[in-house]
Design a protein around this motif. Structure first.
Motif: not given
Length: 746
Positions: A62, A92, A109, A138, A141-146
């Motif tokens: 992450n 991640s 993942y 990402d 770059n906020d460690e959340k998938p887009d």
């Protein structure tokens, strides 16, 4: 250079050490080992397999740097603390190589969840205007998938839209970036080495464009070059810069070819260099022979081994019974060797030397394929975008897969990510498909033709709790267009435990003719409720009558055929009836004038005959097989066979004066059977037995095939018509056999 150092003298080693080594961009293979742990798991060692690892490669969890043990150029390890897996979610995992060259690998993942026996998906979010394909990454770059989607405008231009994930299954945005061409296919990669995901974009018109991430997901077009499709991005010449594999159409050769565009590291690429291949498709990328260089596995084609400088050599063909157009590399049987799965689906198990063994697969004709652990059991599964469904094949961990779970959604391409941080992989195409706790299968039940007013045999739908806690079931019922034509019963409890199933039995009882439809629904507490199963069937008003209900044949001599009796078949319904067969069983036979299709109100006739083969009672059935209610329709048949032949069958003495006696008239008795006939009595019966007398030479037995004579005389006792019967009592069948006698007293 490191692998050659032992061959050089010490002085040369010093010279070599002064040359800066360029590190490759690393590539991480699936699965991570382990690929999943349950929430609350203790600290553990995470093994990351891949290629291009160097002595100072570092694992990031992450985005957080981890103490890393480099085992080899294809394996690194790190320790993950218990607090990092305390609750359900995902991490991640990437590997970063230092400069010069180097860079960040693709993200894989790691799942933190409880295992489930199955998996189910439900469409939750639509990305307006999305065409064909969505890419997952990402981008801010906020460690959340887009999610990146391509939009085609009516004027031929396009847009890239980045939907920034909130981590709860919802999205901000979209962040829009203009494109001078249509946007069809999106391939993520950090093409300029700035730590932000960029995009290679295809317009389906012969161009590949590079869009560089300006931050926050906003893209700027950087380069456009000829190329039918961008198929894969990786560091094929080990210089730390991502390269592109693209597909072109060679006008001279009139065939598709693959080319490699070597990356310059600044978002620009060299001119395409052709790779001669026999087929094109989205290739699997990995080091299939363990030499440290990335290779290609082409769906419908073969294995092309990388030379480490951006060139490739054909190594071997490979049997792919169901190739499809897409391939991915992953270790699906747990032997630490890369395998290949195609969108077809073909499963090709790697031997570690660049050769593969075909392990069959399933003919699903998928457009794309995704490999991941969808039910949290640590085994690789397969998701494909099929022609009409999204198909999910759960893995057994040995390279084989279970029968596909079919979900009634259409997508051209698929990608995977955990968009709500629950530790379960979701799927995305032009829509988002979240994993849900309830799996209701199959998606439809078709009952076909069913007679109006007649209930079908039940069909079964299965509800499975694929979540990690009890599923609260609120209601199960039937609604839709014709809910009263279907009925359900079930054994489902109010609270269905995790990994448990219950069954719902559905029957079809059409109230009228024609197509009938409805939906079985299950309401429960949670995402995706209600789950439904479409129900369909056709009510048919197919009725016929067959008359009479029974036929009784008179006494018939063995091996002779009776006169026919007629049965009538009438279509009394409103639809044509298909007659498949008409039959009787021995000793009865039939002929008929019935057509294969009997229209409403029409009739046909069936002629039935009796041909006994032995003396005694005989029974049988006339059967008419058709698609009408009550098929087969039947007529009960009966008759009596006899071996006793009396000839003549009747005697008329004419006028005879009362008080006088006629001359004797002979009647012959013949035993038509092969066995001895036993005679118990020969006598005169009927209305006027005293007016006739008989004498015979038959005795008590007549041999098979033998005969005897009975003489009848008429001596009327009154002036009127006189009648009687010669009666023979025996064991020949139909006893007593009779000869009718008549005469008139004058």
């Amino acid at each position: 250079m490191k692998r050659f150092q032992l061959a050089y003298p010490f002085a040369m080693l010093l010279t070599i050490a002064t040359v800066a080594q360029v590190n490759p961009a690393p590539l991480v293979n699936q699965p991570l080992v382990p690929a999943v742990v349950a929430p609350g798991h203790a600290a553990f060692t995470l093994t990351v397999n891949g290629s291009g690892f160097v002595p100072h490669s570092t694992v990031y969890w992450n985005g957080v740097k981890q103490a890393t043990q480099v085992v080899s150029s294809s394996r690194v390890k790190t320790t993950i603390s218990a607090k990092d897996v305390a609750k359900a979610g995902f991490a991640s995992v990437t590997v970063v190589n230092p400069h010069p060259g180097g860079g960040t690998s693709n993200a894989v993942y790691f799942l933190i969840r409880n295992s489930a026996a199955s998996a189910a998906i439900f469409r939750t979010v639509n990305f307006p205007g999305a065409q064909y394909f969505s890419a997952v990454g990402d981008f801010n770059n906020d460690e959340k998938p887009d999610v990146a989607v391509g939009v085609q405008n009516a004027d031929g231009s396009g847009e890239i839209e980045i939907y920034l994930g909130k981590g709860d299954g919802t999205f901000n945005g979209p962040v829009k970036s203009k494109s001078v061409t249509n946007v069809v296919y999106l391939l993520p990669g950090d093409f300029n080495g700035d730590g932000k995901l960029d995009l290679a974009v295809d317009d389906d018109g012969g161009n590949v464009s590079i869009f560089l991430n300006q931050g926050g997901g906003r893209m700027r077009q950087s380069q456009v070059f000829d190329g039918r499709l961008s198929l894969a991005a990786a560091d094929f010449n080990n210089d730390g810069k991502l390269d592109l594999i693209i597909s072109n159409y060679d006008e001279q050769q009139k065939q598709n070819i693959m080319s490699i565009c070597l990356g310059k590291g600044n978002g620009q690429f060299e001119s395409p260099q052709e790779i001669a291949v026999g087929a094109t498709g989205y290739p699997a990328v990995g080091d299939f022979n363990g030499d440290g260089f990335l290779d290609l596995g082409i769906p419908g084609g073969g294995i092309y081994l990388g030379n480490g400088d951006g060139t490739f050599q054909f190594y071997s063909g490979i049997g792919q019974p169901y190739p499809g157009s897409w391939a991915v590399a992953a270790d699906v049987n747990g032997d630490s060797k890369l395998d290949i799965v195609t969108s077809g689906v073909s499963v090709l198990l790697g031997n570690g030397d660049g050769t593969f063994t075909s392990d069959g697969g399933a003919n699903l004709q998928g457009n794309s394929v995704v490999v991941g652990d969808f039910n949290g059991d640590g085994k690789m599964d397969i998701a494909t975008a099929g022609p009409d469904t999204i198909d999910l094949l759960l893995g057994n961990g040995d390279g084989t897969f279970q029968s596909p779970l079919l979900f009634p959604y259409y997508e051209d391409f698929l990608a995977a990510g955990d968009f709500n941080n629950d530790g379960r992989l979701d799927l995305v195409g032009t829509n988002l498909y979240m994993q849900i706790a309830a799996s209701l299968t199959p998606s439809s039940l078709a009952f076909g033709n069913q007679d109006v007013g007649q209930q079908s045999s039940p069909q079964t739908a299965t509800l499975t709790n694929v979540g990690s806690s009890d599923l609260a079931i609120q209601q199960i019922g039937i609604n839709g267009n014709d809910p009263n034509d279907f009925a359900q019963s079930n054994n489902c409890p109010a609270s269905l435990p995790a990994n448990q199933s219950c069954q719902i039995q559905v029957t079809f009882d059409p109230l009228q003719s024609g197509y009938r439809s409805a939906s079985l629904y299950v309401n429960y507490k949670g995402l995706g409720s209600p789950q439904t199963v479409s129900l369909s069937g056709t009510g048919v008003d197919l009725t016929v009558t067959l008359t009479p209900s029974s036929m009784k044949f008179p006494l018939q001599l063995v091996n002779t055929t009776s006169k026919p009796q007629t049965a009538t078949l009438t279509n009394t319904g409103s639809q044509a009836v298909t007659i498949s067969s008409i039959s009787t069983n021995s000793p009865f036979g039939e002929t008929n004038n019935c057509p294969s299709t009997l229209n409403p109100s029409d009739s046909c006739q069936i002629q039935v005959t009796f041909t006994p083969i032995a003396g005694g009672k005989a029974s049988g059935t006339l059967s008419v097989y058709d698609n009408a209610q009550g098929s087969p329709q039947t007529v009960a048949l009966s008759g009596m066979g006899t071996v006793v032949k009396l000839t003549p069958r009747g005697v008329n003495f004419g006028n005879q004066k009362v008080g006088t006696k006629s001359s004797p008239f002979p009647v012959k008795l013949i035993n038509e059977g092969s066995a001895t006939l036993s005679i118990s009595k020969i006598t005169i019966g009927g209305a006027d037995p005293n007016d006739f007398t008989q004498t015979n030479n038959c005795g008590k037995q007549v041999a098979g095939g033998g005969s005897c004579k009975i003489e009848i005389t008429f001596a009327p006792t009154a002036k009127s018509k006189r009648t009687a019967d010669l009666e023979v009592y025996d064991d020949g069948g139909g006893s007593p056999q009779k000869v009718e006698l008549a005469g008139t007293g004058t």
